[in-house]
Design a protein around this motif. Structure first.
Motif, PDB file in Angstrom:
ATOM      1  N   PRO A  50      18.822 -18.551  33.567  1.00 15.98           N
ATOM      2  CA  PRO A  50      19.802 -18.197  32.527  1.00 15.98           C
ATOM      3  C   PRO A  50      19.141 -17.936  31.191  1.00 15.98           C
ATOM      4  O   PRO A  50      19.545 -17.036  30.452  1.00 15.98           O
ATOM      5  N   GLY A  51      18.084 -18.694  30.898  1.00 17.68           N
ATOM      6  CA  GLY A  51      17.411 -18.494  29.617  1.00 17.68           C
ATOM      7  C   GLY A  51      16.818 -17.104  29.510  1.00 17.68           C
ATOM      8  O   GLY A  51      16.974 -16.414  28.497  1.00 17.68           O
ATOM      9  N   PHE A  52      16.149 -16.665  30.584  1.00 22.30           N
ATOM     10  CA  PHE A  52      15.553 -15.325  30.597  1.00 22.30           C
ATOM     11  C   PHE A  52      16.640 -14.267  30.433  1.00 22.30           C
ATOM     12  O   PHE A  52      16.544 -13.352  29.617  1.00 22.30           O
ATOM     13  N   ARG A  53      17.718 -14.400  31.210  1.00 24.92           N
ATOM     14  CA  ARG A  53      18.777 -13.400  31.216  1.00 24.92           C
ATOM     15  C   ARG A  53      19.411 -13.281  29.820  1.00 24.92           C
ATOM     16  O   ARG A  53      19.538 -12.162  29.284  1.00 24.92           O
ATOM     17  N   ASP A  54      19.784 -14.394  29.257  1.00 25.10           N
ATOM     18  CA  ASP A  54      20.453 -14.346  27.946  1.00 25.10           C
ATOM     19  C   ASP A  54      19.536 -13.741  26.883  1.00 25.10           C
ATOM     20  O   ASP A  54      19.972 -12.984  26.023  1.00 25.10           O
TER      21      ASP A  54
END
Ligand code: GLY
Ligand code: MN
Ligand code: MN
Length: 501
Positions: A50-54
């Motif tokens: 999620p961190g990468f995506r956001d």
């Protein structure tokens, strides 16, 4: 080439187990691998935290997404759509652009749009479909195309085919509408009725693939080929520009003959022309033919894997293709040394005489077949004079004879345009059985092909191949040879080669 596999992702397989290999793991394997979920070889394994995506969804600025549309191409497309509309009143027409075929695994060839699509739209838009919907007085045109992934879309960084982070800025619906003067819609909205006439190149994968099971209209393909036979002024200017680039490319290629002799061979010359065509046009219109010595008589010698023999003839059949799709198709046969030997010159002289007879038979109102007949007659007489025919000239030239064709099994010309062999879906009556008209473009290309292993030939002729190929436009008065900047007589070729140094 960037690997689509981000090795740090937790689902990555070790290199000993190729991705996409769906065989069950061996029972004795110390580490049984999980089955790949959905093995689509073109999709990368991305970091999916999620961190990468956001973080990836934000913070990207704007880019220039103006499509590459040749000057005048959009207007030419509009004119061509009018002509097609007039041929099919009341019918719904769809023409697909196609998509780049995969070359190996997840690597595609460069995209080259369907020729009918290019003629009607003016630009190469991968996976697009042009639709002409009948209205009261004609047709309304809409271009259906896939929307690229932009900053803020997950596909922007996750889709290696349409994500801008992978492929660079991609024009979308608004940019194409502006540049082409066409209404645009998303390809997902395309809903063709069953009685639509379908043409072009329908891909078997991607967003237009749903059309692949539908039959293509032979009538539409034929009408388009016949409409494309008469080129307008813009098309002829494109063709002339393609020929000019090709003529320059011949010079660039011939200058490299010494280097090809000492190192690199035929491949070096093929690469030289291809680089020239790719730099100063869009690329080549067909695989460049470079044949030295015994390879020169081989009609489609595109392998270019031989040496360049400094004493032999070198056949170069080269054509640069513009972004608009229009291509040249020119052949000259050069003495690699710069000087024809006596026997090489004699063969070249006969082909030149045939070529001149063919050129003289091109003009408005002439039968298409006239230049073929003229070329063949000169060749047959020359071959008979050399004692190479087992029958008389008259017998060879009769429909039941044709023995001279042993030394030229191919034709001596064809329509030329967006396809190197243009308009090939036309009817016999409109092509081989037709009269020539102003605006037609064609090649004249007689040759003699004496194969090295032809035991009917005297040894001195074996392994000699000569073709002379020019590009012509039929005019109101006669014909323009638009590749005439390259000489056709042996002495002129020698002088041209000497002048390059
Ligand atoms: N280069 C293909 C042809 O001459 O027709
Ligand atoms: Mn040709
Ligand atoms: Mn050719």
């Amino acid at each position: 080439m960037t690997d689509t596999d981000q090795g740090a992702a937790p689902t990555t397989a070790p290199s000993s187990a190729p991705a996409g290999d769906a065989r069950p793991a061996e029972a004795s394997s110390p580490r049984s691998m999980p089955e790949p979920a959905e093995p689509d070889p073109r999709m990368p394994r991305l970091a999916n935290s999620p961190g990468f995506r956001d973080w990836m969804l934000q913070g990207w600025g704007d880019a220039d997404r103006t499509p590459t549309v040749p000057a005048g191409a959009a207007e030419a497309g509009a004119r061509h759509r009018e002509r097609l509309s007039g041929a099919f009143p009341g019918r719904l027409i769809a023409v697909a652009a196609g998509r780049a075929p995969m070359r190996v695994n997840d690597n595609a060839h460069e995209f080259r749009a369907d020729s009918d699509f290019l003629w009607l739209v003016g630009a190469a838009v991968e996976d697009a479909v042009l639709v002409l919907e009948p209205t009261g007085g004609g047709h309304d045109a809409t271009l259906y195309l896939p929307a690229p992934f932009r900053p803020g879309d997950e596909g922007f960084f996750a889709d290696p085919l349409r994500g801008e982070l992978w492929v660079g800025p991609m024009p979308g619906l608004a940019e194409y509408a502006e540049a082409l003067g066409l209404r645009t819609r998303r390809i997902e909205e395309l809903d063709l009725p069953g009685d639509a006439l379908l043409g072009g190149t329908v891909p078997t994968a991607g967003p237009a693939a749903a059309l692949a099971t539908r039959p293509r209209s032979g009538e539409l393909a034929q009408v388009l080929a016949e409409l494309r036979m008469i080129k307008d002024a813009w098309e002829l200017a494109e063709l002339r520009a393609a020929v000019d680039t090709t003529v320059d490319g011949f010079a660039a290629t011939a200058l490299e003959i010494p280097r090809a002799v000492s190192l690199g061979g035929e491949r070096w010359l093929q690469g030289t022309f291809d680089r020239h065509a790719r730099t100063f046009a869009a690329g080549v219109g067909y695989a460049s033919i470079v044949g030295s010595g015994a390879h020169a008589p081989i009609l489609h010698w595109v392998r270019a894997e031989g040496e360049v023999d400094p004493e032999a003839l070198l056949l170069l059949d080269l054509g640069a293709e513009r972004r608009s799709g229009y291509t040249a198709d020119v052949t000259r046969t050069l003495p690699a040394s710069g000087r024809f030997s006596t026997v090489q010159r004699e063969v070249h002289d006969l082909v030149e005489a045939s070529h001149r007879a063919g050129l003289a038979a091109v003009g408005p109102g002439r039968d298409w077949a006239d230049f073929h007949t003229a070329c063949m007659e000169v060749l047959a007489r020359g071959l008979a004079d050399w004692g190479l025919l087992p029958v008389s000239v008259d017998e060879a030239l009769s429909p039941e004879g044709q023995q001279h064709r042993r030394f030229i099994v191919c034709g001596v010309g064809h329509h030329l345009g967006i396809d190197v062999h243009d308009c090939s879906s036309a009817s016999h009556a409109a092509y081989q059985g037709a009269k020539m008209q102003p605006g037609m473009a064609l090649t004249v290309e007689p040759g003699l092909y004496f194969h090295a292993f032809d035991e009917t030939l005297p040894p001195e002729l074996r392994g000699i191949g000569v073709r002379l190929e020019d590009d012509l436009v039929v005019t109101e008065q006669g014909a323009d040879v638009i590749s005439a900047a390259l000489p056709i007589e042996a002495a002129g070729i020698e002088a041209w080669m000497a002048g390059l140094r």
